[in-house]
Design an enzyme around this catalytic site. Structure first.
Site, mmCIF file in Angstrom:
data_model
loop_
_atom_site.group_PDB
_atom_site.id
_atom_site.type_symbol
_atom_site.label_atom_id
_atom_site.label_comp_id
_atom_site.label_asym_id
_atom_site.label_seq_id
_atom_site.Cartn_x
_atom_site.Cartn_y
_atom_site.Cartn_z
ATOM 1 N N GLY A 44 0.724 -1.089 -0.005
ATOM 2 C CA GLY A 44 -0.086 0.040 0.044
ATOM 3 C C GLY A 44 0.865 1.148 -0.015
ATOM 4 C CB CYS A 45 0.582 4.489 1.992
ATOM 5 S SG CYS A 45 1.592 5.958 2.324
#
Length: 213
Positions: A44-45
């Site tokens: 993800g991030c």
């Protein structure tokens, strides 16, 4: 509370996590990469992934960046559109005598939701996909085995959708993304998303954390 995502910024909130955030940053100056290996993960991030991986004993260097796409000159703005094919990820340089690739895989799977397709929380898009970019056949086999065993164990209610694909090229992200959590502990995403996630991770992986954390 307003929703906060990696691609957004929020008004700065004073956090009690300042000291802890600073402690997660590795001293990456003059890193001796002799006898080290490289792993590349996307959860993800990349701000979250970097903070998690930097907390582990045996990890020498973590660089946030982009991989897996078709754009030969990716940048944050372009990657955030989801049109480059790249995933936000981290390049992890580690000492296999101290921490194994299997340990890193465990940290990878336990630090995000690998059943969530192309999103993590409020971060939505293929750039936030769960992905292992393997560098060797051994890494591929270990990743596929870990994924299959976790699915078989019923650890998650839904099937794991983590992509396991051969590493091609890694593009380091802009300088301001490096050590992002350590440098910006009061930024909204760091305070409300990364700090709680890191705190939870440290409780689970307390035996594998860097000694001073």
């Amino acid at each position: 509370m307003a929703l906060v995502s990696c691609a957004q910024t929020d008004k700065k909130h004073k956090s009690k996590m300042d000291k802890e955030a600073a402690s997660t940053a590795l001293d990456e100056s003059n890193v001796d990469t002799a006898n080290t290996q490289v792993a590349t993960f996307g959860t993800g991030c990349f701000w979250c992934t970097e903070a998690v991986m930097e907390s582990l004993e045996g990890v020498k260097k973590v660089v946030s960046g982009y991989s897996g796409g078709h754009d030969p000159n990716p940048n944050y703005k372009a990657v955030c559109t989801g049109n480059t094919g790249h995933a936000e990820c981290v390049e992890v340089t580690y000492d296999p005598k101290v921490i194994s690739y299997a340990d890193l895989l465990e940290a990878f799977f336990r630090s995000h939701d690998p059943t969530s397709l192309n999103r993590q929380g409020n971060d939505v898009g293929t750039q936030y996909r769960s992905v292992v970019f393997y560098h060797t056949d051994e890494q591929k086999q270990l990743a596929e085995t870990a994924k299959a065993e976790l699915d078989k164990s019923g650890a998650y209610a839904n099937p794991i959708v983590t992509e396991i694909t051969k590493f091609q090229k890694f593009y380091p992200a802009e300088d301001y993304h490096q050590n992002y959590f350590a440098n910006n502990p009061d930024q909204g995403y760091c305070a409300f998303v990364i700090a709680p996630k890191l705190d939870k991770f440290k409780k689970v992986f307390k035996d594998k954390l860097r000694k001073h954390i």
